[in-house]
Design a protein around this motif. Sequence first.
Motif, short mmCIF file in Angstrom:
data_model
loop_
_atom_site.label_atom_id
_atom_site.label_comp_id
_atom_site.label_asym_id
_atom_site.label_seq_id
_atom_site.Cartn_x
_atom_site.Cartn_y
_atom_site.Cartn_z
N SER A 40 140.94 74.77 44.02
CA SER A 40 139.82 73.89 43.65
C SER A 40 140.40 72.59 43.08
N ASP A 91 137.01 80.82 42.46
CA ASP A 91 135.68 80.25 42.23
C ASP A 91 134.68 80.69 43.30
N ASP A 92 133.44 80.21 43.18
CA ASP A 92 132.39 80.61 44.11
C ASP A 92 132.64 80.13 45.54
N ALA A 101 132.44 78.04 51.92
CA ALA A 101 133.40 78.95 51.32
C ALA A 101 134.71 78.94 52.10
N ASP A 158 134.66 92.39 43.30
CA ASP A 158 133.78 91.25 43.60
C ASP A 158 134.53 90.05 44.19
N LYS A 212 140.94 78.85 41.19
CA LYS A 212 140.45 78.01 40.09
C LYS A 212 141.43 78.02 38.91
N LYS A 272 136.49 87.94 42.75
CA LYS A 272 136.58 86.79 41.85
C LYS A 272 137.91 86.73 41.09
#
Length: 120
Positions: free
Chosen positions: A28, A107-108, A2, A76, A113, A78
Amino acid sequence: MAYQGDVVADFYTALHAHDWDRLAATMSDDVVRIGVRDNEADTCRGKDRYVEYVKSVIGRFERHAMQVQRIIYSPDGKFATAETLETIQPPGGGPIYLHNLKLIVIDDAGLIKRDRKSVV
């Protein structure tokens, strides 16, 4: 692995410094940038194309500066919004001030992203 750090703040720090490698490190590989015209002609797909686009746009100006007013993350992590004040100065012209709002998807891996730019 990450992303370590505040990815949106780091994006703007790199943009302001014209540090293209650092800018690329916040995105990304398949990042999508949607510009203010909200059409395919004003959309960049992929990290390399995005960085080249930014370099070409900024390179047109005698002066470019970016001040981050605020960054707000969803609980969260995101999604984020970033409000900025951008100063551009075309060759032979005076400064132009743009108030921008970006809606950002993360993104994760903690990388940008997708971002959609609006001028407010």
